[in-house]
Each structure stands twice: as C-alpha cells, then as structure tokens.
Design a protein around this motif. Sequence first.
Motif, PDB file in Angstrom:
ATOM      1  N   GLN A 105      -1.548  13.886  -9.796  1.00  0.00           N
ATOM      2  CA  GLN A 105      -1.929  15.293  -9.711  1.00  0.00           C
ATOM      3  C   GLN A 105      -2.694  15.553  -8.409  1.00  0.00           C
ATOM      4  O   GLN A 105      -3.675  14.860  -8.136  1.00  0.00           O
ATOM      5  CB  GLN A 105      -2.800  15.674 -10.907  1.00  0.00           C
ATOM      6  N   PRO A 106      -2.278  16.527  -7.607  1.00  0.00           N
ATOM      7  CA  PRO A 106      -3.052  16.878  -6.410  1.00  0.00           C
ATOM      8  C   PRO A 106      -4.487  17.222  -6.787  1.00  0.00           C
ATOM      9  O   PRO A 106      -4.727  18.085  -7.627  1.00  0.00           O
ATOM     10  CB  PRO A 106      -2.305  18.094  -5.855  1.00  0.00           C
ATOM     11  N   GLY A 107      -5.435  16.493  -6.207  1.00  0.00           N
ATOM     12  CA  GLY A 107      -6.832  16.706  -6.529  1.00  0.00           C
ATOM     13  C   GLY A 107      -7.275  16.034  -7.803  1.00  0.00           C
ATOM     14  O   GLY A 107      -8.441  16.162  -8.190  1.00  0.00           O
ATOM     15  N   GLY A 108      -6.387  15.313  -8.483  1.00  0.00           N
ATOM     16  CA  GLY A 108      -6.761  14.639  -9.723  1.00  0.00           C
ATOM     17  C   GLY A 108      -7.795  13.554  -9.511  1.00  0.00           C
ATOM     18  O   GLY A 108      -8.598  13.261 -10.400  1.00  0.00           O
ATOM     19  N   VAL A 109      -7.754  12.928  -8.351  1.00  0.00           N
ATOM     20  CA  VAL A 109      -8.747  11.936  -7.932  1.00  0.00           C
ATOM     21  C   VAL A 109      -9.234  12.364  -6.550  1.00  0.00           C
ATOM     22  O   VAL A 109      -8.427  12.770  -5.703  1.00  0.00           O
ATOM     23  CB  VAL A 109      -8.143  10.518  -7.880  1.00  0.00           C
ATOM     24  N   ASP A 110     -10.524  12.254  -6.312  1.00  0.00           N
ATOM     25  CA  ASP A 110     -11.102  12.743  -5.049  1.00  0.00           C
ATOM     26  C   ASP A 110     -10.857  11.748  -3.914  1.00  0.00           C
ATOM     27  O   ASP A 110     -11.749  11.010  -3.484  1.00  0.00           O
ATOM     28  CB  ASP A 110     -12.606  12.996  -5.209  1.00  0.00           C
ATOM     29  N   VAL A 111      -9.625  11.732  -3.420  1.00  0.00           N
ATOM     30  CA  VAL A 111      -9.282  10.865  -2.286  1.00  0.00           C
ATOM     31  C   VAL A 111      -9.432  11.651  -0.982  1.00  0.00           C
ATOM     32  O   VAL A 111      -9.293  12.879  -0.970  1.00  0.00           O
ATOM     33  CB  VAL A 111      -7.834  10.343  -2.411  1.00  0.00           C
ATOM     34  N   PRO A 112      -9.728  10.984   0.129  1.00  0.00           N
ATOM     35  CA  PRO A 112      -9.888  11.679   1.419  1.00  0.00           C
ATOM     36  C   PRO A 112      -8.548  12.000   2.055  1.00  0.00           C
ATOM     37  O   PRO A 112      -8.188  11.477   3.111  1.00  0.00           O
ATOM     38  CB  PRO A 112     -10.687  10.671   2.251  1.00  0.00           C
ATOM     39  N   CYS A 113      -7.791  12.840   1.406  1.00  0.00           N
ATOM     40  CA  CYS A 113      -6.439  13.165   1.864  1.00  0.00           C
ATOM     41  C   CYS A 113      -6.175  14.637   1.581  1.00  0.00           C
ATOM     42  O   CYS A 113      -6.214  15.062   0.418  1.00  0.00           O
ATOM     43  CB  CYS A 113      -5.423  12.281   1.144  1.00  0.00           C
ATOM     44  N   PHE A 114      -5.914  15.416   2.646  1.00  0.00           N
ATOM     45  CA  PHE A 114      -5.768  16.865   2.493  1.00  0.00           C
ATOM     46  C   PHE A 114      -4.494  17.351   3.165  1.00  0.00           C
ATOM     47  O   PHE A 114      -4.069  16.801   4.178  1.00  0.00           O
ATOM     48  CB  PHE A 114      -6.972  17.603   3.094  1.00  0.00           C
ATOM     49  N   HIS A 115      -3.921  18.391   2.610  1.00  0.00           N
ATOM     50  CA  HIS A 115      -2.770  19.044   3.218  1.00  0.00           C
ATOM     51  C   HIS A 115      -3.247  20.062   4.256  1.00  0.00           C
ATOM     52  O   HIS A 115      -4.435  20.424   4.281  1.00  0.00           O
ATOM     53  CB  HIS A 115      -1.939  19.734   2.135  1.00  0.00           C
ATOM     54  N   PRO A 116      -2.344  20.541   5.107  1.00  0.00           N
ATOM     55  CA  PRO A 116      -2.751  21.511   6.139  1.00  0.00           C
ATOM     56  C   PRO A 116      -3.406  22.768   5.585  1.00  0.00           C
ATOM     57  O   PRO A 116      -4.196  23.405   6.278  1.00  0.00           O
ATOM     58  CB  PRO A 116      -1.430  21.835   6.845  1.00  0.00           C
ATOM     59  N   ASP A 117      -3.092  23.144   4.337  1.00  0.00           N
ATOM     60  CA  ASP A 117      -3.709  24.351   3.771  1.00  0.00           C
ATOM     61  C   ASP A 117      -5.075  24.069   3.149  1.00  0.00           C
ATOM     62  O   ASP A 117      -5.690  24.954   2.554  1.00  0.00           O
ATOM     63  CB  ASP A 117      -2.791  24.992   2.737  1.00  0.00           C
ATOM     64  N   GLY A 118      -5.556  22.835   3.276  1.00  0.00           N
ATOM     65  CA  GLY A 118      -6.874  22.494   2.777  1.00  0.00           C
ATOM     66  C   GLY A 118      -6.899  21.939   1.375  1.00  0.00           C
ATOM     67  O   GLY A 118      -7.946  21.490   0.905  1.00  0.00           O
ATOM     68  N   THR A 119      -5.769  21.923   0.670  1.00  0.00           N
ATOM     69  CA  THR A 119      -5.735  21.384  -0.683  1.00  0.00           C
ATOM     70  C   THR A 119      -5.713  19.862  -0.637  1.00  0.00           C
ATOM     71  O   THR A 119      -5.139  19.264   0.276  1.00  0.00           O
ATOM     72  CB  THR A 119      -4.511  21.895  -1.448  1.00  0.00           C
ATOM     73  N   ARG A 120      -6.342  19.258  -1.629  1.00  0.00           N
ATOM     74  CA  ARG A 120      -6.411  17.799  -1.686  1.00  0.00           C
ATOM     75  C   ARG A 120      -5.089  17.225  -2.203  1.00  0.00           C
ATOM     76  O   ARG A 120      -4.496  17.746  -3.149  1.00  0.00           O
ATOM     77  CB  ARG A 120      -7.556  17.357  -2.585  1.00  0.00           C
ATOM     78  N   ALA A 121      -4.641  16.154  -1.598  1.00  0.00           N
ATOM     79  CA  ALA A 121      -3.404  15.500  -2.024  1.00  0.00           C
ATOM     80  C   ALA A 121      -3.670  14.612  -3.233  1.00  0.00           C
ATOM     81  O   ALA A 121      -4.810  14.387  -3.636  1.00  0.00           O
ATOM     82  CB  ALA A 121      -2.825  14.680  -0.880  1.00  0.00           C
ATOM     83  N   SER A 122      -2.590  14.080  -3.795  1.00  0.00           N
ATOM     84  CA  SER A 122      -2.723  13.174  -4.929  1.00  0.00           C
ATOM     85  C   SER A 122      -3.135  11.789  -4.443  1.00  0.00           C
ATOM     86  O   SER A 122      -2.984  11.436  -3.271  1.00  0.00           O
ATOM     87  CB  SER A 122      -1.405  13.074  -5.691  1.00  0.00           C
ATOM     88  N   MET A 123      -3.643  10.999  -5.374  1.00  0.00           N
ATOM     89  CA  MET A 123      -4.010   9.628  -5.038  1.00  0.00           C
ATOM     90  C   MET A 123      -2.778   8.821  -4.640  1.00  0.00           C
ATOM     91  O   MET A 123      -2.844   7.971  -3.743  1.00  0.00           O
ATOM     92  CB  MET A 123      -4.710   8.980  -6.223  1.00  0.00           C
ATOM     93  N   LEU A 124      -1.635   9.078  -5.282  1.00  0.00           N
ATOM     94  CA  LEU A 124      -0.421   8.342  -4.931  1.00  0.00           C
ATOM     95  C   LEU A 124      -0.006   8.653  -3.498  1.00  0.00           C
ATOM     96  O   LEU A 124       0.363   7.748  -2.736  1.00  0.00           O
ATOM     97  CB  LEU A 124       0.709   8.690  -5.894  1.00  0.00           C
ATOM     98  N   GLU A 125      -0.062   9.928  -3.111  1.00  0.00           N
ATOM     99  CA  GLU A 125       0.282  10.268  -1.734  1.00  0.00           C
ATOM    100  C   GLU A 125      -0.664   9.587  -0.753  1.00  0.00           C
ATOM    101  O   GLU A 125      -0.233   9.056   0.274  1.00  0.00           O
ATOM    102  CB  GLU A 125       0.238  11.780  -1.526  1.00  0.00           C
ATOM    103  N   PHE A 126      -1.943   9.598  -1.052  1.00  0.00           N
ATOM    104  CA  PHE A 126      -2.934   8.944  -0.198  1.00  0.00           C
ATOM    105  C   PHE A 126      -2.608   7.462  -0.024  1.00  0.00           C
ATOM    106  O   PHE A 126      -2.596   6.938   1.092  1.00  0.00           O
ATOM    107  CB  PHE A 126      -4.321   9.120  -0.809  1.00  0.00           C
ATOM    108  N   MET A 127      -2.312   6.769  -1.129  1.00  0.00           N
ATOM    109  CA  MET A 127      -2.045   5.333  -1.056  1.00  0.00           C
ATOM    110  C   MET A 127      -0.735   5.048  -0.333  1.00  0.00           C
ATOM    111  O   MET A 127      -0.634   4.069   0.429  1.00  0.00           O
ATOM    112  CB  MET A 127      -2.032   4.741  -2.465  1.00  0.00           C
TER     113      MET A 127
END
Length: 356
Positions: free
Chosen positions: A131-153
């Motif tokens: 889930q985008p923003g489901g875990v507070d990972v340091p990964c953001f999309h250009p619109d400022g929304t937080r990415a998912s933990m899977l995308e970050f990893m």
Amino acid sequence: AALGRSFPCSFLGVQSRMASHAAATPAASRPAPVSLRLAARRSCSRGPATGAGSSASGPASSPEQRARRSGTACSAATASSSKAGSNGTQTDKSDRLSLDNIRASLIRQEDSIIFGLIERAQYSINAAVYQPGGVDVPCFHPDGTRASMLEFMLRENEQTGGKIRRYTSPDEHAFYPDSLPLLVIPAMSYPNPLAPAAEGININARIMDMYVNDLLPALCQEGDDFNYGSTGLADVSNLQCLSKRIHYGKFVAESKFQAKPEEFTELIKAQDAAGLMDLLTYKEVEDRVVRRVTNKAATYGQDISEELPSDLGLRNQKDIEYKVAPERVGELYREWIMPMTKDVQVEYLLRRLDHL
C-alpha cells in the motif's frame, strides 16, 4: 514534492539527513566533496520515482537507458579496467544466452521460482507492504505521495544491480528502467540472438499487478504478521525471477521463429496476433510443464528426513504436510506464468521483422 522531481526515492531520506548535518557543521570543518560520490549521486538521480514499467506495446527504455545498456554511458571506472577491451567493454564468453540452452535455462528458473514461492508462503500477505504510504519508507513520487515499501525495496535493489550491469543483459528487465544508475564496472557485450525490437518489450507492470493481486492471495494466508522486511525481500527476489522467466519468452519465440520462418513470417506480415498465438501453443508441452512444476513443488515443499525408509519407497502423499500445496504452484504456472510468457512471445514476433 520538489525533491521527488530531482532525486529518486531511495535518496530522499539520505539527502535530508545530509542537509541537516551540513547545517549543523561549520563550513571550515566540512570535508571537500569527493568526485566519486558526486558521480554516484548524479548516476542515481536520473528519472523520477514513478510507477513500475510501461505498457507492453510502448518503449521500455529512454535514450539514456539504452546508452547504459550499450555501455556508452559508463562511469570513469569503466575505462580504467585493465580487463576491458580497447573500448572499455568486456565480452560474455559463456553460452547461457544461446538458443540451444533455452530448455535448460527455463528448468533452472523453475527451481528458483518454486523455492521463492515456498519462502514467501511462510509469511502472511502483509498488505501494508504494497500500500502506498502503508509503511513510512523514504520514497516519494513526484506529486509528493509516499510510495509503497515494495517499490522502495525494488528501487534500492535495482540501484545496486544497475551499477554492476545486471540490466545490460538481454534476459534482465528492470521494473524502473528510467531510474537505473550508470555502470561502475566495464560494460559487457553479449551474444544476443534477439531482434532489435526485443529491447522495447517490458511487461513488468503487468507482472507486478499479477503478483500482488492474484498470486499472493492464492499463496499466502490472510492477515498481517508484521514481518515486512522478510516479506519485501522475498517479494523482490520473486518478482525478479518471475520477470526473467516471463520475458524469456522472447528467446523461446526467436527459437520457434527460426524453426518455422516461413509460417511465422506470413503471420507477422499480416499482424495476426491470434494466428501467432495458435502457432506458438502446444498444449501437450504446457501440460508436461505443469506436471513437472507440480512434482518439483511436492519434492521441495516437504521436510526430508535424514533417515531412509526401509523399503526406499515414497511415503503415502496423504501423510505429507507440504509447505505449499503442489497443485497450487502448478495452477499458478498454468493460469498466470505461461500465459504471460506467451503474451511476450506474441509481442516479440509482431515486431520481429521491424528492422528489415
């Protein structure tokens, strides 16, 4: 949001910490910038943190990414290698990409996929990882929304693999190709049997959707056991194995094209996708693959005792407790992995003659 446009998600947290440290450190005591660090930062800042992949019919690589694959965008470390050729490029001397080795390669990939699914099945679905923003990972999309933990990893993993030429190989496909870094070791020249159009085919977005929304619910128990790190590591490995297996359809299609060039050429010129699918499909072969995968899952998915039974016979299957139901793994192959592989084959063949 402004930072997301300039840096990939994996470096946002690092940049924030560096900025805080710099503000608290007197200018005179700060170390001079190191060129290699600057080069590494520049190499990792290409491409916004956008969604995974592109459509199957669209190009999967930008001019910059194609340059990376050919080795023309390598870092200074490339040219300094004494093992590289005169143009800084090394040559793959194995025969692993030979069309003659397709079957052996596919069977090895089966093993990796089955072991990976068994590993993932020990954890719950853990929906927060996806889930985008489901875990507070340091990964953001250009619109400022937080990415998912899977995308970050996945992005973090591809940054490492991209530097050591993983994605310059014709059988590897990044989920975020426009964010790959420059190489830090010499580029590799591969004996690629595929037509030039193969590089523009990347269905990783579909693979990601299939894995998260179809495969995991059929494989894992519902709920959350909070093993997010272990879950994400298993997912990254599985996605990369599945991507390699499914995109290997390009090699399978090329081998079949060379075996029946006249029949395939007629269908390609007519852009007959349904006809190509019929010509590619061998139900008997697919049934054998499903049986082999099911048998492997039955073997790998049970606890093997160090004691041999006195009769050396197989135990009654009803008495075996499997880590993953073997039939379920076989059905996952039949319902998802093989159809997507054939989709890649058709997509490749439709473009097979574009360069002529």
